[in-house]
Design a protein around this motif. Sequence first.
Motif, short mmCIF file in Angstrom:
data_model
loop_
_atom_site.label_atom_id
_atom_site.label_comp_id
_atom_site.label_asym_id
_atom_site.label_seq_id
_atom_site.Cartn_x
_atom_site.Cartn_y
_atom_site.Cartn_z
N GLN A 124 0.86 -1.18 0.00
CA GLN A 124 0.00 0.00 0.00
C GLN A 124 0.90 1.23 0.00
N LEU A 125 0.75 2.07 -1.04
CA LEU A 125 1.63 3.21 -1.21
C LEU A 125 1.07 4.44 -0.50
N ALA A 126 1.94 5.14 0.19
CA ALA A 126 1.56 6.40 0.83
C ALA A 126 1.45 7.50 -0.23
N GLU A 127 0.57 8.45 0.05
CA GLU A 127 0.48 9.65 -0.77
C GLU A 127 1.01 10.83 0.02
N LYS A 128 1.21 11.94 -0.65
CA LYS A 128 1.72 13.14 0.00
C LYS A 128 0.81 13.50 1.18
N GLY A 129 1.41 13.72 2.32
CA GLY A 129 0.65 14.05 3.52
C GLY A 129 0.37 12.87 4.42
N ASP A 130 0.52 11.64 3.92
CA ASP A 130 0.33 10.46 4.77
C ASP A 130 1.50 10.33 5.74
N GLU A 131 1.20 9.99 6.98
CA GLU A 131 2.21 9.84 8.01
C GLU A 131 2.90 8.48 7.85
N VAL A 132 4.22 8.49 7.61
CA VAL A 132 4.94 7.24 7.37
C VAL A 132 5.75 6.78 8.58
N ASN A 133 5.81 7.60 9.62
CA ASN A 133 6.61 7.25 10.79
C ASN A 133 5.77 7.01 12.04
N ASP A 134 4.48 6.83 11.86
CA ASP A 134 3.56 6.63 12.99
C ASP A 134 2.67 5.43 12.69
N PRO A 135 2.91 4.29 13.36
CA PRO A 135 2.15 3.07 13.05
C PRO A 135 0.71 3.08 13.55
N THR A 136 0.31 4.13 14.27
CA THR A 136 -1.10 4.24 14.67
C THR A 136 -1.96 4.81 13.55
N MET A 137 -1.32 5.40 12.55
CA MET A 137 -2.04 6.08 11.48
C MET A 137 -2.28 5.11 10.33
N VAL A 138 -3.52 4.65 10.19
CA VAL A 138 -3.89 3.74 9.11
C VAL A 138 -4.24 4.57 7.89
N TRP A 139 -3.61 4.26 6.77
CA TRP A 139 -3.86 5.01 5.55
C TRP A 139 -5.21 4.62 4.95
N PRO A 140 -5.84 5.52 4.23
CA PRO A 140 -7.15 5.20 3.62
C PRO A 140 -7.07 4.02 2.65
N GLU A 141 -8.15 3.28 2.57
CA GLU A 141 -8.20 2.13 1.65
C GLU A 141 -8.12 2.55 0.19
#
Length: 337
Positions: A257-274
Motif C-alpha cells: 500500500q503506497l503512501a500519498e503526499k501528507g500520509d504519516e509514514v513514521n507513525d504506526p497508529t495512522m492507518v492510511w485510507p483504503e
Amino acid sequence: MATSSNFFIHTFLISSLTFFPLSPSLADDDTDKPVVEQLVDTLSTIAGPHPGIRKNHAKGIVVLGEFTPSAEASSVSSAEHLQSASTPVTIRFSNTTGIPDIADTNPSSFPKGIAIRFQLADNSYTDIVSISVNRFPVATPEDFLGLLNAVAASGPDTPAPKPITQFLASHPAAKTFVEIEKPAPVSFATQPFYGVNAFKFINKEGEVNYGRYQIIPVNGPEYLTDEQRAAAGNNYLFEELPKRLKQNKAEFILALQLAEKGDEVNDPTMVWPETRQLVKLGTLTIESIDPNGEQFAKQTMFNPLALTDGIEASKDPILLARPSAYAISYGRRLSGQ
C-alpha cells in the motif's frame, strides 16, 4: 471499567502488542535498563519460566514455499527478490505470547503473526515480520510502556477512574486498537496480515515511494463463526495447516500500500485510507511444512531491518526499536534462558 473488561485489555495488550512489553512491576526499579531490555524481561515474567523458548510468539509452525514477483514489482523497488526470478521462502506462522501451549482460540493469542524469510541468491536474506491487525496502538516505545503501566496499575480494587481508563481516554489510537474486532481464522492460510510499519522503496530509476505490506490470502479471508470458535480445539490452527498442505498449496498475495503526499509514514497508529494505491508485489506459494521447522525457529531471529538494496527503513521509532528487543530475546533463547 469492569473487572472482566480490564482483564481482557490486560491480557490482550500484554500478549498481542508484539514488540514492547511492560516492566514486570511498577515497584521494580529497572528504569536504568534500556527500554528494550525491560520489554524482554517483562515478556518472560508474563509468560512464566519457559527456558529456551521465544519470549513472544512462542507457539509457531514453519512452512516452505516460494515467492514469485509480479510484473509491476520492479516498478517500485530494485530489490533482488522483486525482479523476475522466483525466490525460496521460509515462513513462520504464530500465536502471540511466550506461552508455548496457548490455545489458538485464546484472546491472548491474538494478533496472529507471520514472519517471512526470502533466501537471496548470494546466501543473504531479507525478512518481513507482520501481524494480523492493521494498526499499532501507540507511536513510540515510551508511550507503549506508559499504556502497559496504566494497565498494570488498574487492578480490580483500583478506584475509578482507573489509570487504563484515563490512558485510553487520552490516547484514542490505543482505545481503537483495544476495541478492534479479532475474529478467529479458519486457517493460518485464510488470515490476512499487515505491516504496521512503513518502509522506503527505491526503484532502478531512483524513484522513491513509502509503503506498508499487506499479505492477503488469494481466495480472501475466512473466519470461524462464534459457534465454530467455541468448539475449536486448542491446537486447531496447527492441526489444520498440515492437512491443508497435503491436499493443495496455499497462496497469498504480497501487496504494497503506497503512501500519498501528507500520509504519516513514521507513525504506526495512522492507518492510511483504503483508497491508496495497492501494488501487487507477487505471490507467496506455501508448499509444505518444514520438517526441520522447530530447529529452524529456535536458531533463527527474524529481523524487519534485515533489508536489501532497494528497500530502506523509515524513521518509525517502533520499527527502529524492534530488532534490539528481538536480539536480546534471541540471545537468551540460545543460552537456554
